[in-house]
Write a protein that holds these residues in place. Sequence first.
Motif, PDB file in Angstrom:
ATOM      1  N   MET A 118       0.855  -1.186   0.000  1.00 21.86           N
ATOM      2  CA  MET A 118       0.000   0.000   0.000  1.00 21.86           C
ATOM      3  C   MET A 118       0.893   1.239   0.000  1.00 21.86           C
ATOM      4  SD  MET A 118      -3.171  -1.095   0.243  1.00 21.86           S
ATOM      5  CE  MET A 118      -4.489  -0.739   1.337  1.00 21.86           C
ATOM      6  N   ALA A 119       0.522   2.188  -0.832  1.00 26.15           N
ATOM      7  CA  ALA A 119       1.287   3.432  -0.906  1.00 26.15           C
ATOM      8  C   ALA A 119       0.310   4.599  -1.028  1.00 26.15           C
ATOM      9  CB  ALA A 119       2.215   3.404  -2.115  1.00 26.15           C
ATOM     10  N   LYS A 120       0.773   5.765  -0.577  1.00 29.75           N
ATOM     11  CA  LYS A 120      -0.052   6.965  -0.662  1.00 29.75           C
ATOM     12  C   LYS A 120       0.288   7.734  -1.930  1.00 29.75           C
ATOM     13  CE  LYS A 120      -0.929   7.884   4.192  1.00 29.75           C
ATOM     14  NZ  LYS A 120      -0.923   8.961   5.198  1.00 29.75           N
ATOM     15  N   HIS A 121      -0.761   8.286  -2.563  1.00 25.31           N
ATOM     16  CA  HIS A 121      -0.588   9.035  -3.806  1.00 25.31           C
ATOM     17  C   HIS A 121      -1.403  10.326  -3.737  1.00 25.31           C
ATOM     18  CE1 HIS A 121       1.017   5.360  -5.721  1.00 25.31           C
ATOM     19  NE2 HIS A 121       0.097   4.750  -4.980  1.00 25.31           N
TER      20      HIS A 121
ATOM     21  N   LEU B  60     -19.018  -0.211  -6.336  1.00 23.36           N
ATOM     22  CA  LEU B  60     -17.873   0.644  -6.647  1.00 23.36           C
ATOM     23  C   LEU B  60     -16.696   0.246  -5.770  1.00 23.36           C
ATOM     24  CD1 LEU B  60     -19.485   4.205  -6.716  1.00 23.36           C
ATOM     25  CD2 LEU B  60     -18.794   2.813  -8.693  1.00 23.36           C
ATOM     26  N   ARG B  61     -15.507   0.351  -6.330  1.00 25.49           N
ATOM     27  CA  ARG B  61     -14.300   0.104  -5.546  1.00 25.49           C
ATOM     28  C   ARG B  61     -13.927   1.413  -4.859  1.00 25.49           C
ATOM     29  NH1 ARG B  61      -8.417  -1.642  -7.878  1.00 25.49           N
ATOM     30  NH2 ARG B  61      -7.447  -2.040  -5.861  1.00 25.49           N
ATOM     31  N   LEU B  62     -14.040   1.448  -3.544  1.00 32.88           N
ATOM     32  CA  LEU B  62     -13.727   2.655  -2.777  1.00 32.88           C
ATOM     33  C   LEU B  62     -12.327   2.540  -2.198  1.00 32.88           C
ATOM     34  CD1 LEU B  62     -17.076   3.122  -0.792  1.00 32.88           C
ATOM     35  CD2 LEU B  62     -16.390   4.207  -2.930  1.00 32.88           C
ATOM     36  N   PHE B  63     -11.573   3.631  -2.279  1.00 35.88           N
ATOM     37  CA  PHE B  63     -10.220   3.655  -1.741  1.00 35.88           C
ATOM     38  C   PHE B  63     -10.178   4.521  -0.481  1.00 35.88           C
ATOM     39  CE2 PHE B  63      -9.576   3.297  -6.426  1.00 35.88           C
ATOM     40  CZ  PHE B  63      -9.041   2.021  -6.431  1.00 35.88           C
ATOM     41  N   ASP B  64      -9.203   4.216   0.368  1.00 30.54           N
ATOM     42  CA  ASP B  64      -8.967   5.085   1.524  1.00 30.54           C
ATOM     43  C   ASP B  64      -8.459   6.422   1.011  1.00 30.54           C
ATOM     44  OD1 ASP B  64      -9.713   3.161   3.342  1.00 30.54           O
ATOM     45  OD2 ASP B  64      -7.669   2.435   3.640  1.00 30.54           O
ATOM     46  N   VAL B  65      -9.028   7.488   1.522  1.00 35.60           N
ATOM     47  CA  VAL B  65      -8.637   8.827   1.067  1.00 35.60           C
ATOM     48  C   VAL B  65      -8.571   9.768   2.260  1.00 35.60           C
ATOM     49  CG1 VAL B  65     -11.044   9.406   0.507  1.00 35.60           C
ATOM     50  CG2 VAL B  65      -9.204  10.656  -0.607  1.00 35.60           C
ATOM     51  N   GLU B  66      -7.577  10.653   2.244  1.00 34.46           N
ATOM     52  CA  GLU B  66      -7.397  11.636   3.299  1.00 34.46           C
ATOM     53  C   GLU B  66      -7.087  12.984   2.657  1.00 34.46           C
ATOM     54  OE1 GLU B  66      -4.680  10.089   6.576  1.00 34.46           O
ATOM     55  OE2 GLU B  66      -4.237   8.773   4.878  1.00 34.46           O
TER      56      GLU B  66
ATOM     57  N   ASP C 221      -3.429  20.873   1.548  1.00 39.66           N
ATOM     58  CA  ASP C 221      -4.249  21.190   0.377  1.00 39.66           C
ATOM     59  C   ASP C 221      -4.438  19.985  -0.544  1.00 39.66           C
ATOM     60  OD1 ASP C 221      -4.355  23.828   1.189  1.00 39.66           O
ATOM     61  OD2 ASP C 221      -2.585  24.407   0.028  1.00 39.66           O
ATOM     62  N   ASP C 222      -3.801  18.874  -0.221  1.00 35.98           N
ATOM     63  CA  ASP C 222      -3.779  17.725  -1.117  1.00 35.98           C
ATOM     64  C   ASP C 222      -4.785  16.646  -0.722  1.00 35.98           C
ATOM     65  OD1 ASP C 222      -1.642  18.811  -2.587  1.00 35.98           O
ATOM     66  OD2 ASP C 222      -0.190  17.983  -1.152  1.00 35.98           O
ATOM     67  N   VAL C 223      -5.327  15.976  -1.754  1.00 35.89           N
ATOM     68  CA  VAL C 223      -6.139  14.788  -1.560  1.00 35.89           C
ATOM     69  C   VAL C 223      -5.223  13.591  -1.800  1.00 35.89           C
ATOM     70  CG1 VAL C 223      -8.130  13.482  -2.353  1.00 35.89           C
ATOM     71  CG2 VAL C 223      -8.239  15.980  -2.241  1.00 35.89           C
ATOM     72  N   VAL C 224      -5.144  12.728  -0.797  1.00 35.80           N
ATOM     73  CA  VAL C 224      -4.177  11.611  -0.827  1.00 35.80           C
ATOM     74  C   VAL C 224      -4.947  10.300  -0.766  1.00 35.80           C
ATOM     75  CG1 VAL C 224      -2.214  10.538   0.334  1.00 35.80           C
ATOM     76  CG2 VAL C 224      -2.451  13.046   0.324  1.00 35.80           C
ATOM     77  N   VAL C 225      -4.683   9.436  -1.752  1.00 35.72           N
ATOM     78  CA  VAL C 225      -5.360   8.139  -1.834  1.00 35.72           C
ATOM     79  C   VAL C 225      -4.346   7.050  -1.539  1.00 35.72           C
ATOM     80  CG1 VAL C 225      -6.485   6.503  -3.417  1.00 35.72           C
ATOM     81  CG2 VAL C 225      -7.078   8.939  -3.480  1.00 35.72           C
ATOM     82  N   THR C 226      -4.764   6.076  -0.740  1.00 42.24           N
ATOM     83  CA  THR C 226      -3.932   4.911  -0.450  1.00 42.24           C
ATOM     84  C   THR C 226      -4.401   3.742  -1.283  1.00 42.24           C
ATOM     85  OG1 THR C 226      -3.590   5.684   1.813  1.00 42.24           O
ATOM     86  CG2 THR C 226      -3.119   3.362   1.370  1.00 42.24           C
ATOM     87  N   ILE C 227      -3.473   3.176  -2.043  1.00 42.75           N
ATOM     88  CA  ILE C 227      -3.848   2.068  -2.923  1.00 42.75           C
ATOM     89  C   ILE C 227      -2.729   1.044  -2.970  1.00 42.75           C
ATOM     90  CG2 ILE C 227      -2.965   3.223  -4.983  1.00 42.75           C
ATOM     91  CD1 ILE C 227      -5.295   2.124  -6.549  1.00 42.75           C
TER      92      ILE C 227
END
Length: 121
Positions: free
Chosen positions: A1-4, A105-111, A115-121
């Motif tokens: 898992m990595a944050k993007h 729907l495939r939901l991802f963890d998001v934070e 100012d950034d939206v970061v998704v963990t996938i």
Amino acid sequence: MAKHIVCRFDELDVGKITPAKIGRTPIIVSKLPSGQVRAMGGRCPHQGAGLEHGCISGRTESEAPNELAFCDYGETLRCPWHGFEFSLIDGRSVVPGTGHLPMKLRLFDVEVEGDDVVVTI
Ligand code: FES
């Protein structure tokens, strides 16, 4: 898992679909009326249409004949191809009679980090 980092928070709005990619994986991001952010797979779980061309709105409910109530504004995603609708709360189909189908729907963890939206996938 990595944050993007997928977009800036100020690019999001209720009812707006913001497309992004993580590598070659398409995702879409939107803000709910509650202020929460959702990040989802960008392909429809029915037959793979690009959900960046869909629309986010609400849905109608009926308790009796000839009575319709509009509800869940900003929480329902409609696929552009066959029109299936999915909840942005839990990813499930909201079309009556489709609860038995394995479409979600495939939901991802998001934070939101600064100012950034970061998704963990
Ligand atoms: S591909 Fe989305 S509803 Fe069919």
